[in-house]
Design a protein around this motif. Structure first.
Motif, PDB file in Angstrom:
ATOM      1  N   GLY A   1       0.814  -1.206   0.000  1.00 30.99           N
ATOM      2  CA  GLY A   1       0.000   0.000   0.000  1.00 30.99           C
ATOM      3  C   GLY A   1       0.852   1.261   0.000  1.00 30.99           C
ATOM      4  N   TYR A   2       1.943   1.236   0.768  1.00 34.49           N
ATOM      5  CA  TYR A   2       2.849   2.385   0.772  1.00 34.49           C
ATOM      6  C   TYR A   2       3.605   2.484  -0.555  1.00 34.49           C
ATOM      7  CZ  TYR A   2       1.946   2.795   5.756  1.00 34.49           C
ATOM      8  OH  TYR A   2       1.335   2.969   6.967  1.00 34.49           O
ATOM      9  N   PHE A   3       4.047   1.351  -1.068  1.00 36.61           N
ATOM     10  CA  PHE A   3       4.760   1.357  -2.350  1.00 36.61           C
ATOM     11  C   PHE A   3       3.857   1.852  -3.484  1.00 36.61           C
ATOM     12  CE2 PHE A   3       6.017  -0.853  -6.284  1.00 36.61           C
ATOM     13  CZ  PHE A   3       7.298  -0.322  -6.433  1.00 36.61           C
ATOM     14  N   HIS A   4       2.564   1.541  -3.384  1.00 35.82           N
ATOM     15  CA  HIS A   4       1.625   1.942  -4.432  1.00 35.82           C
ATOM     16  C   HIS A   4       1.516   3.462  -4.537  1.00 35.82           C
ATOM     17  CE1 HIS A   4      -2.245   2.204  -6.656  1.00 35.82           C
ATOM     18  NE2 HIS A   4      -1.782   1.105  -7.225  1.00 35.82           N
ATOM     19  N   SER A   5       1.866   4.171  -3.470  1.00 40.03           N
ATOM     20  CA  SER A   5       1.864   5.633  -3.533  1.00 40.03           C
ATOM     21  C   SER A   5       2.824   6.123  -4.617  1.00 40.03           C
ATOM     22  CB  SER A   5       2.265   6.221  -2.181  1.00 40.03           C
ATOM     23  OG  SER A   5       1.352   5.840  -1.166  1.00 40.03           O
ATOM     24  N   PHE A   6       3.961   5.443  -4.755  1.00 42.46           N
ATOM     25  CA  PHE A   6       4.928   5.821  -5.787  1.00 42.46           C
ATOM     26  C   PHE A   6       4.414   5.448  -7.179  1.00 42.46           C
ATOM     27  CE2 PHE A   6       7.525   5.226  -1.947  1.00 42.46           C
ATOM     28  CZ  PHE A   6       8.133   6.478  -1.879  1.00 42.46           C
ATOM     29  N   ILE A   7       3.692   4.327  -7.270  1.00 40.94           N
ATOM     30  CA  ILE A   7       3.097   3.945  -8.550  1.00 40.94           C
ATOM     31  C   ILE A   7       2.102   5.003  -8.987  1.00 40.94           C
ATOM     32  CG2 ILE A   7       1.578   2.266  -9.688  1.00 40.94           C
ATOM     33  CD1 ILE A   7       2.870   0.084  -8.050  1.00 40.94           C
ATOM     34  N   LYS A   8       1.264   5.472  -8.058  1.00 40.30           N
ATOM     35  CA  LYS A   8       0.276   6.501  -8.391  1.00 40.30           C
ATOM     36  C   LYS A   8       0.943   7.794  -8.848  1.00 40.30           C
ATOM     37  CE  LYS A   8      -3.395   7.457  -6.276  1.00 40.30           C
ATOM     38  NZ  LYS A   8      -4.393   7.886  -5.298  1.00 40.30           N
ATOM     39  N   LEU A   9       2.010   8.173  -8.157  1.00 39.24           N
ATOM     40  CA  LEU A   9       2.715   9.406  -8.525  1.00 39.24           C
ATOM     41  C   LEU A   9       3.316   9.272  -9.925  1.00 39.24           C
ATOM     42  CD1 LEU A   9       3.849  12.196  -7.927  1.00 39.24           C
ATOM     43  CD2 LEU A   9       5.783  11.079  -6.769  1.00 39.24           C
ATOM     44  N   TYR A  10       3.972   8.153 -10.192  1.00 37.23           N
ATOM     45  CA  TYR A  10       4.574   7.946 -11.515  1.00 37.23           C
ATOM     46  C   TYR A  10       3.489   7.890 -12.588  1.00 37.23           C
ATOM     47  CZ  TYR A  10       7.406   6.037 -15.271  1.00 37.23           C
ATOM     48  OH  TYR A  10       8.031   5.857 -16.478  1.00 37.23           O
ATOM     49  N   ALA A  11       2.348   7.272 -12.266  1.00 39.60           N
ATOM     50  CA  ALA A  11       1.242   7.216 -13.221  1.00 39.60           C
ATOM     51  C   ALA A  11       0.772   8.632 -13.568  1.00 39.60           C
ATOM     52  CB  ALA A  11       0.089   6.393 -12.648  1.00 39.60           C
ATOM     53  N   PHE A  12       0.662   9.486 -12.570  1.00 39.75           N
ATOM     54  CA  PHE A  12       0.221  10.863 -12.811  1.00 39.75           C
ATOM     55  C   PHE A  12       1.199  11.617 -13.713  1.00 39.75           C
ATOM     56  CE2 PHE A  12       0.405  15.380 -11.508  1.00 39.75           C
ATOM     57  CZ  PHE A  12      -0.857  15.767 -11.955  1.00 39.75           C
ATOM     58  N   LEU A  13       2.468  11.342 -13.539  1.00 35.10           N
ATOM     59  CA  LEU A  13       3.485  12.038 -14.332  1.00 35.10           C
ATOM     60  C   LEU A  13       3.604  11.486 -15.749  1.00 35.10           C
ATOM     61  CD1 LEU A  13       6.291  12.333 -11.621  1.00 35.10           C
ATOM     62  CD2 LEU A  13       4.701  14.120 -12.366  1.00 35.10           C
ATOM     63  N   THR A  14       2.935  10.374 -16.025  1.00 36.25           N
ATOM     64  CA  THR A  14       3.046   9.728 -17.346  1.00 36.25           C
ATOM     65  C   THR A  14       1.662   9.411 -17.906  1.00 36.25           C
ATOM     66  OG1 THR A  14       3.279   7.553 -16.270  1.00 36.25           O
ATOM     67  CG2 THR A  14       5.304   8.730 -16.845  1.00 36.25           C
ATOM     68  N   LEU A  15       0.715  10.335 -17.760  1.00 39.61           N
ATOM     69  CA  LEU A  15      -0.660  10.068 -18.172  1.00 39.61           C
ATOM     70  C   LEU A  15      -0.823   9.925 -19.682  1.00 39.61           C
ATOM     71  CD1 LEU A  15      -2.788  12.311 -15.779  1.00 39.61           C
ATOM     72  CD2 LEU A  15      -2.446   9.845 -15.714  1.00 39.61           C
ATOM     73  N   ASN A  16       0.133  10.366 -20.450  1.00 34.73           N
ATOM     74  CA  ASN A  16       0.038  10.212 -21.896  1.00 34.73           C
ATOM     75  C   ASN A  16       0.520   8.852 -22.374  1.00 34.73           C
ATOM     76  OD1 ASN A  16      -0.930  12.786 -22.001  1.00 34.73           O
ATOM     77  ND2 ASN A  16       0.937  13.711 -22.812  1.00 34.73           N
ATOM     78  N   VAL A  17       0.959   8.007 -21.443  1.00 31.32           N
ATOM     79  CA  VAL A  17       1.427   6.663 -21.783  1.00 31.32           C
ATOM     80  C   VAL A  17       0.262   5.685 -21.666  1.00 31.32           C
ATOM     81  CG1 VAL A  17       3.030   4.810 -21.177  1.00 31.32           C
ATOM     82  CG2 VAL A  17       3.745   7.195 -20.976  1.00 31.32           C
ATOM     83  N   THR A  18       0.106   4.802 -22.634  1.00 30.12           N
ATOM     84  CA  THR A  18      -1.018   3.859 -22.622  1.00 30.12           C
ATOM     85  C   THR A  18      -0.569   2.414 -22.787  1.00 30.12           C
ATOM     86  OG1 THR A  18      -1.294   4.246 -24.989  1.00 30.12           O
ATOM     87  CG2 THR A  18      -2.708   5.512 -23.505  1.00 30.12           C
ATOM     88  N   THR A  19       0.721   2.146 -22.684  1.00 30.71           N
ATOM     89  CA  THR A  19       1.210   0.780 -22.873  1.00 30.71           C
ATOM     90  C   THR A  19       0.701  -0.138 -21.763  1.00 30.71           C
ATOM     91  OG1 THR A  19       3.225   1.362 -21.668  1.00 30.71           O
ATOM     92  CG2 THR A  19       3.314   1.442 -24.067  1.00 30.71           C
ATOM     93  N   TRP A  20       0.548  -1.416 -22.119  1.00 32.66           N
ATOM     94  CA  TRP A  20       0.196  -2.439 -21.140  1.00 32.66           C
ATOM     95  C   TRP A  20       1.449  -2.910 -20.422  1.00 32.66           C
ATOM     96  CZ3 TRP A  20      -4.362  -6.131 -21.185  1.00 32.66           C
ATOM     97  CH2 TRP A  20      -5.511  -5.468 -21.623  1.00 32.66           C
ATOM     98  N   GLY A  21       2.425  -3.369 -21.209  1.00 31.90           N
ATOM     99  CA  GLY A  21       3.688  -3.822 -20.627  1.00 31.90           C
ATOM    100  C   GLY A  21       3.614  -5.149 -19.922  1.00 31.90           C
ATOM    101  N   SER A  22       2.406  -5.743 -19.841  1.00 29.03           N
ATOM    102  CA  SER A  22       2.251  -6.975 -19.068  1.00 29.03           C
ATOM    103  C   SER A  22       1.691  -8.127 -19.883  1.00 29.03           C
ATOM    104  CB  SER A  22       1.326  -6.706 -17.866  1.00 29.03           C
ATOM    105  OG  SER A  22       0.043  -6.286 -18.307  1.00 29.03           O
ATOM    106  N   ARG A  23       1.503  -7.919 -21.182  1.00 29.77           N
ATOM    107  CA  ARG A  23       0.910  -8.972 -21.988  1.00 29.77           C
ATOM    108  C   ARG A  23       1.582  -9.000 -23.355  1.00 29.77           C
ATOM    109  NH1 ARG A  23      -5.582 -10.062 -22.647  1.00 29.77           N
ATOM    110  NH2 ARG A  23      -5.437 -11.897 -23.976  1.00 29.77           N
ATOM    111  N   GLU A  24       2.013 -10.162 -23.751  1.00 30.34           N
ATOM    112  CA  GLU A  24       2.726 -10.312 -25.017  1.00 30.34           C
ATOM    113  C   GLU A  24       1.833  -9.906 -26.191  1.00 30.34           C
ATOM    114  OE1 GLU A  24       5.152 -13.741 -27.550  1.00 30.34           O
ATOM    115  OE2 GLU A  24       4.445 -14.163 -25.510  1.00 30.34           O
ATOM    116  N   GLY A  25       2.358  -9.047 -27.037  1.00 32.71           N
ATOM    117  CA  GLY A  25       1.630  -8.622 -28.224  1.00 32.71           C
ATOM    118  C   GLY A  25       0.647  -7.490 -27.988  1.00 32.71           C
ATOM    119  N   ALA A  26       0.406  -7.125 -26.712  1.00 31.00           N
ATOM    120  CA  ALA A  26      -0.616  -6.122 -26.416  1.00 31.00           C
ATOM    121  C   ALA A  26      -0.191  -4.711 -26.811  1.00 31.00           C
ATOM    122  CB  ALA A  26      -0.976  -6.157 -24.934  1.00 31.00           C
ATOM    123  N   ASP A  27       1.119  -4.485 -26.945  1.00 33.85           N
ATOM    124  CA  ASP A  27       1.592  -3.131 -27.233  1.00 33.85           C
ATOM    125  C   ASP A  27       2.106  -2.962 -28.659  1.00 33.85           C
ATOM    126  OD1 ASP A  27       1.024  -2.161 -24.686  1.00 33.85           O
ATOM    127  OD2 ASP A  27       2.891  -2.976 -23.873  1.00 33.85           O
TER     128      ASP A  27
END
Length: 428
Positions: free
Chosen positions: A379-405
């Motif tokens: 939960g504490y680590f997710h705070s950094f994920i949220k911050l990074y997500a906010f700073l990269t809102l123009n990014v739409t990659t999945w990154g977690s599924r083969e062929g998805a990007d």
């Protein structure tokens, strides 16, 4: 009372009133019951399954579980490159109720839009290609549609747990399971209170077909913009959820065992990339809901406070230390024992608040209680994920599924000057 005490009380109330109220709402939630004489049956349902691969054991399992509910038809939408593979897979299925369509590039919105005009039933149901349904799920999904004000219906979601996992897999599985557990908790609570749902998840969701086939919806769905500079072709389920609210339709989540699907999430470090993608979607959609469209403030005020605003303000790694500091400063004039008791009570409350949403999970899987500290640390680590997500809102990659990007460029398209002018005309 000192200014520190006043700030402590205000921050505590802001953070925890929603939790207390949501707990009561969640525990008293009841789904819309099955009607005695239903006017809708499974033959009024067409299932659309967007997929990239066009085949695979997960997809086959999804189709088999869908077929056991006896829908009118299943429309599988893949990409041109995998069309032949999908058609060969369908030929092995013991039914003629599956059609296969394809689009040039992998994009869920485009795949959905390609299939929606083909639907002839009253209800259109979208399903991901990695879900498993209980046999009676359609009965419960259809129940709210007996009431004319309901336009969309979601489901309860649980993780399909790995069999005989090692410790690493077990930890990642646990994080995925509690993500879904918290989501079920929040949406059942807010649905019960004011009908608010932050997102009707596309893992399995149903809508009235005439809503989706409305030309105005089709245009809006295929011409959503972000920051007035980009055409957004991601976040499809967020868009439709907001469309329901802005056009006066009620939505419902059938949170019950009979409407409980099983799904898969990453059981390795790629789960972090899923969390990042979800966080970006939440940022984009909640910011639009609050500051661009604005309907949530008056139509769903509780959900705005309990779900949308926390997108901006929920940051445990900041607020928890601040609360402890304010409690310490507010009790400086107390005896050492009383101050220690006050801070200890606050810490105990924080511990309870971070685990109370997971009670249902621990009842089903008591062996996972030993992993509770993992949940809190994450939960504490997710705070950094949220911050990074906010700073990269123009990014739409999945990154977690083969062929998805492979076709990620189609999810966020920069507009040229002519398109910008057309957008301004449309918005005005």
């Amino acid at each position: 009372m000192s200014s520190y005490g006043q700030l402590f009380i205000l921050l505590w109330l802001y953070r925890y009133v929603r939790l207390i109220v949501n707990c009561i709402s969640h525990w008293t939630f009841k789904p819309i019951p099955l009607p005695n004489e239903p006017t809708l049956t499974s033959q009024d349902v067409t299932i659309i399954i967007p997929t990239i691969d066009g085949d695979g054991e997960e997809l086959r399992q999804t189709i088999r579980s869908c077929l056991q509910t006896e829908p009118f038809e299943i429309i599988l939408v893949t990409i041109d490159a995998n069309l032949k593979r999908a058609m060969q897979m369908v030929m092995t299925m013991p039914t003629s109720r599956i059609r296969v369509l394809s689009v040039a590039h992998a994009n869920k919105r485009r795949q959905m839009c390609h299939a929606i005009p083909e639907v002839t039933t009253k209800i259109t149901l979208f399903a991901d290609d990695d879900v498993t349904w209980p046999r009676q799920i359609l009965e419960w999904i259809l129940a709210p549609f007996e009431l004319p004000e309901y336009g969309g219906v979601g489901t309860c979601q649980r993780l399909r747990r790995a069999e005989s996992p090692d410790w690493s897999t077990r930890i990642w599985n646990f994080l995925g399971a509690i993500y879904l557990e918290r989501r079920n908790f929040d949406i059942s609570a807010t649905t019960h209170l004011d009908g608010g749902i932050p997102c009707l998840s596309g893992r399995t969701v149903a809508y009235r077909t005439h809503i989706l086939q409305d030309p105005a919806f089709t245009y809006g769905f295929t011409h959503e913009y972000w920051l007035q500079k980009f055409q957004l072709n991601a976040d499809d389920d967020n868009f439709i959820t907001r469309w329901m609210l802005s056009h006066g339709w009620k939505t419902m989540v059938q949170y019950c065992k009979d409407a409980e699907l099983r799904t898969t999430l990453e059981d390795n470090p790629r789960f972090l990339k899923q969390c990042l993608r979800w966080s970006r979607s939440n940022w984009r959609s909640n910011l639009k809901s609050m500051f661009y469209e604005g309907y949530v403030w008056t139509k769903q005020p509780w959900s705005t406070y309990a779900i949308h605003l926390p997108t901006l303000t929920a940051c445990a790694i900041v607020w928890d230390p601040m609360l402890i500091y304010l409690c310490y400063r507010a009790t400086e004039g107390w005896s050492n024992r009383t101050q220690f008791l006050a801070i200890g009570t606050l810490l105990a409350w924080m511990f309870l608040s971070k685990s109370i949403k997971l009670i249902g999970h621990f009842v089903r899987y008591p062996e996972d209680i030993v992993l509770l500290p993992v949940s809190m640390l994450f939960g504490y680590f997710h705070s950094f994920i949220k911050l990074y997500a906010f700073l990269t809102l123009n990014v739409t990659t999945w990154g977690s599924r083969e062929g998805a990007d492979t076709d990620d460029a189609y999810r966020m398209i920069r507009l040229n000057q002519a398109e910008l002018e057309k957008q301004l005309i449309y918005n005005s």
